[in-house]
Design a protein around this motif. Structure first.
Motif, PDB file in Angstrom:
ATOM      1  N   VAL A 135      -4.615  -4.709  -9.413  1.00  0.00           N
ATOM      2  CA  VAL A 135      -4.426  -4.995  -7.990  1.00  0.00           C
ATOM      3  C   VAL A 135      -5.019  -3.843  -7.192  1.00  0.00           C
ATOM      4  O   VAL A 135      -4.596  -2.688  -7.343  1.00  0.00           O
ATOM      5  N   ASP A 136      -5.991  -4.124  -6.365  1.00  0.00           N
ATOM      6  CA  ASP A 136      -6.705  -3.110  -5.626  1.00  0.00           C
ATOM      7  C   ASP A 136      -5.776  -2.350  -4.678  1.00  0.00           C
ATOM      8  O   ASP A 136      -5.046  -2.961  -3.886  1.00  0.00           O
ATOM      9  N   LYS A 137      -5.781  -1.007  -4.784  1.00  0.00           N
ATOM     10  CA  LYS A 137      -4.932  -0.149  -3.959  1.00  0.00           C
ATOM     11  C   LYS A 137      -3.455  -0.508  -4.082  1.00  0.00           C
ATOM     12  O   LYS A 137      -2.700  -0.422  -3.117  1.00  0.00           O
ATOM     13  N   GLY A 138      -3.066  -0.906  -5.278  1.00  0.00           N
ATOM     14  CA  GLY A 138      -1.688  -1.329  -5.496  1.00  0.00           C
ATOM     15  C   GLY A 138      -0.704  -0.192  -5.609  1.00  0.00           C
ATOM     16  O   GLY A 138       0.081  -0.134  -6.559  1.00  0.00           O
ATOM     17  N   GLY A 139      -0.702   0.715  -4.645  1.00  0.00           N
ATOM     18  CA  GLY A 139       0.244   1.817  -4.675  1.00  0.00           C
ATOM     19  C   GLY A 139      -0.184   2.947  -5.582  1.00  0.00           C
ATOM     20  O   GLY A 139       0.585   3.861  -5.840  1.00  0.00           O
ATOM     21  N   ASN A 140      -1.427   2.918  -6.091  1.00  0.00           N
ATOM     22  CA  ASN A 140      -1.869   3.947  -7.019  1.00  0.00           C
ATOM     23  C   ASN A 140      -1.995   5.312  -6.337  1.00  0.00           C
ATOM     24  O   ASN A 140      -2.206   5.406  -5.143  1.00  0.00           O
ATOM     25  N   GLY A 141      -1.907   6.366  -7.153  1.00  0.00           N
ATOM     26  CA  GLY A 141      -2.121   7.713  -6.652  1.00  0.00           C
ATOM     27  C   GLY A 141      -1.120   8.117  -5.580  1.00  0.00           C
ATOM     28  O   GLY A 141       0.072   7.870  -5.672  1.00  0.00           O
ATOM     29  N   ALA A 142      -1.641   8.747  -4.537  1.00  0.00           N
ATOM     30  CA  ALA A 142      -0.783   9.294  -3.495  1.00  0.00           C
ATOM     31  C   ALA A 142      -0.088   8.211  -2.666  1.00  0.00           C
ATOM     32  O   ALA A 142       0.965   8.453  -2.079  1.00  0.00           O
ATOM     33  N   ASN A 143      -0.681   7.019  -2.584  1.00  0.00           N
ATOM     34  CA  ASN A 143      -0.051   5.925  -1.820  1.00  0.00           C
ATOM     35  C   ASN A 143       1.083   5.309  -2.632  1.00  0.00           C
ATOM     36  O   ASN A 143       1.081   4.117  -2.928  1.00  0.00           O
ATOM     37  N   SER A 144       2.044   6.109  -2.983  1.00  0.00           N
ATOM     38  CA  SER A 144       3.050   5.705  -3.951  1.00  0.00           C
ATOM     39  C   SER A 144       4.129   4.807  -3.362  1.00  0.00           C
ATOM     40  O   SER A 144       4.673   5.078  -2.290  1.00  0.00           O
ATOM     41  N   LEU A 145       4.450   3.755  -4.088  1.00  0.00           N
ATOM     42  CA  LEU A 145       5.563   2.889  -3.678  1.00  0.00           C
ATOM     43  C   LEU A 145       6.886   3.631  -3.777  1.00  0.00           C
ATOM     44  O   LEU A 145       7.851   3.269  -3.103  1.00  0.00           O
ATOM     45  N   ALA A 146       6.939   4.679  -4.600  1.00  0.00           N
ATOM     46  CA  ALA A 146       8.177   5.449  -4.752  1.00  0.00           C
ATOM     47  C   ALA A 146       8.562   6.163  -3.466  1.00  0.00           C
ATOM     48  O   ALA A 146       9.736   6.475  -3.248  1.00  0.00           O
ATOM     49  N   ALA A 147       7.577   6.426  -2.607  1.00  0.00           N
ATOM     50  CA  ALA A 147       7.853   7.142  -1.355  1.00  0.00           C
ATOM     51  C   ALA A 147       8.591   6.285  -0.346  1.00  0.00           C
ATOM     52  O   ALA A 147       9.235   6.797   0.577  1.00  0.00           O
ATOM     53  N   GLY A 148       8.475   4.976  -0.479  1.00  0.00           N
ATOM     54  CA  GLY A 148       9.189   4.070   0.425  1.00  0.00           C
ATOM     55  C   GLY A 148       8.576   3.943   1.803  1.00  0.00           C
ATOM     56  O   GLY A 148       9.213   3.418   2.722  1.00  0.00           O
ATOM     57  N   LYS A 149       7.346   4.386   1.993  1.00  0.00           N
ATOM     58  CA  LYS A 149       6.711   4.323   3.303  1.00  0.00           C
ATOM     59  C   LYS A 149       6.133   2.939   3.560  1.00  0.00           C
ATOM     60  O   LYS A 149       5.458   2.370   2.700  1.00  0.00           O
ATOM     61  N   ALA A 150       6.365   2.435   4.763  1.00  0.00           N
ATOM     62  CA  ALA A 150       5.961   1.075   5.093  1.00  0.00           C
ATOM     63  C   ALA A 150       4.459   0.866   4.952  1.00  0.00           C
ATOM     64  O   ALA A 150       4.004  -0.186   4.489  1.00  0.00           O
ATOM     65  N   GLU A 151       3.677   1.877   5.325  1.00  0.00           N
ATOM     66  CA  GLU A 151       2.219   1.717   5.258  1.00  0.00           C
ATOM     67  C   GLU A 151       1.728   1.620   3.815  1.00  0.00           C
ATOM     68  O   GLU A 151       0.770   0.893   3.518  1.00  0.00           O
ATOM     69  N   TYR A 152       2.389   2.306   2.900  1.00  0.00           N
ATOM     70  CA  TYR A 152       2.008   2.218   1.487  1.00  0.00           C
ATOM     71  C   TYR A 152       2.392   0.858   0.912  1.00  0.00           C
ATOM     72  O   TYR A 152       1.649   0.277   0.119  1.00  0.00           O
ATOM     73  N   VAL A 153       3.553   0.376   1.299  1.00  0.00           N
ATOM     74  CA  VAL A 153       3.994  -0.936   0.827  1.00  0.00           C
ATOM     75  C   VAL A 153       3.046  -2.026   1.326  1.00  0.00           C
ATOM     76  O   VAL A 153       2.700  -2.953   0.596  1.00  0.00           O
ATOM     77  N   GLU A 154       2.592  -1.889   2.559  1.00  0.00           N
ATOM     78  CA  GLU A 154       1.689  -2.904   3.111  1.00  0.00           C
ATOM     79  C   GLU A 154       0.342  -2.898   2.389  1.00  0.00           C
ATOM     80  O   GLU A 154      -0.256  -3.969   2.189  1.00  0.00           O
ATOM     81  N   ILE A 155      -0.132  -1.737   1.979  1.00  0.00           N
ATOM     82  CA  ILE A 155      -1.355  -1.678   1.176  1.00  0.00           C
ATOM     83  C   ILE A 155      -1.168  -2.473  -0.112  1.00  0.00           C
ATOM     84  O   ILE A 155      -2.048  -3.257  -0.524  1.00  0.00           O
ATOM     85  N   PHE A 156      -0.030  -2.277  -0.730  1.00  0.00           N
ATOM     86  CA  PHE A 156       0.287  -3.003  -1.967  1.00  0.00           C
ATOM     87  C   PHE A 156       0.362  -4.506  -1.737  1.00  0.00           C
ATOM     88  O   PHE A 156      -0.220  -5.300  -2.484  1.00  0.00           O
ATOM     89  N   LEU A 157       1.068  -4.919  -0.698  1.00  0.00           N
ATOM     90  CA  LEU A 157       1.223  -6.348  -0.426  1.00  0.00           C
ATOM     91  C   LEU A 157      -0.108  -7.000  -0.060  1.00  0.00           C
ATOM     92  O   LEU A 157      -0.385  -8.140  -0.449  1.00  0.00           O
TER      93      LEU A 157
END
Length: 306
Positions: A105-127
């Motif tokens: 999944v492209d940009k699926g929370g990989n690296g620094a955009n971690s889903l573990a951080a709980g940030k809305a912008e990172y979650v939206e990248i994943f979705l």
């Protein structure tokens, strides 16, 4: 009467025939057109693995894979290919009766955009990646996509991070489930900075997400590096495992090149009734056509013990 030179020549050719008859090596070295028999498990090569025999075009590589007895492929970078190329790949697989394995999944929370951080912008990248993955999956008839939550968030307790990951994955599963697509979570050994590193941790998260669209990708290479004890751990996590990947260690090359007893591991997986894809997520131990033939021979060897 046959002279000595003719006798030696015929004896040599008969010896080659006896050695290579009904083998994948014979097909690769002698250019045989007939497809080799399929394997006992559904191994899936990736782009570039056989380019010395098949050329640079991935379509030609897929056809070569089929001729060697493989019935699936995987392609981590599928989402980066054009829609036209994705459709060509999907059409080729359909004509050959082959299965599409995972793509990432492209940009699926990989690296620094971690889903573990709980940030809305990172979650939206994943979705967003999940929504785009649905369209790609339709073109190539894929049923599995790889998801990695990203890095460990050091400013938060592990329980809070886990909660953030579970919540994001539930939302992703809601996007994928109606299309019968399963995200497979992959614990990795690449760096200790990653949030998801162990099979039992991934098993727990899959249980908490509680969706058929969220399961465990058990990469044998990564799990040998992180925790070992492969067969007992596979048994303990079996109910959440939807996909396997292969690679020996050290080196991350084909089976028989490292320390993992793939004859026993693959035999065990097969004995449990696994019918899914076994992604060949590793490099070739040796270069050129000879290396590609050696790779096929290694898979024939370990698969023969099943």
């Amino acid at each position: 009467m046959m002279n000595r030179d003719e006798f030696l020549k015929k004896s040599f050719l008969l010896g080659l025939t006896a050695t290579f008859a009904n083998s994948t090596m014979a097909s690769a070295l002698m250019g045989g057109a007939a497809a080799e028999k399929t394997f006992n498990l559904d191994y899936a090569p990736h782009a570039g693995m056989f380019e010395n025999h098949a050329g640079k075009d991935f379509i030609d590589q897929i056809k070569f894979m089929h001729d060697q007895g493989f019935r699936s492929i995987e392609d981590n970078g599928m989402m980066k290919r054009s829609a036209e190329e994705q459709s060509r790949i999907g059409d080729t697989l359909a004509k050959l009766g082959m299965t599409m394995g995972v793509f990432v999944v492209d940009k699926g929370g990989n690296g620094a955009n971690s889903l573990a951080a709980g940030k809305a912008e990172y979650v939206e990248i994943f979705l967003k990646g999940c929504r785009e993955a649905v369209n790609v999956a339709k073109r190539v008839n894929a049923k599995w996509v790889t998801v990695v939550p990203g890095d460990f968030e050091r400013s938060l307790p592990i329980g809070i991070q886990t909660g953030h990951v579970i919540e994001a994955l539930r939302r992703g599963a809601d996007i994928l489930a109606p299309h019968n697509i399963t995200m497979v979570l992959e614990p990795l050994s690449d760096t200790p900075n990653l949030f998801l590193r162990h099979a039992d941790q991934t098993h727990l998260i899959c249980k908490a997400v509680n969706s058929p669209a969220c399961k465990l990708l058990y990469d044998i290479y990564h799990m040998q590096r992180n925790e070992g004890n492969l067969i007992p751990t596979i048994d303990k996590c079996w109910d959440e495992i939807a996909y396997f990947q292969i690679g020996d260690t050290p080196g991350r090359k084909e089976p028989t090149t490292g320390e993992i007893n793939y004859k026993n591991v693959l035999k065990h997986i097969h004995s449990k009734g696994y019918k899914g894809v076994m992604g060949m997520e590793h490099g070739n131990a040796f270069k050129g056509k000879e290396g590609e033939v050696s790779l096929i021979k290694a898979y024939r060897e370990v698969d023969s013990f099943i």
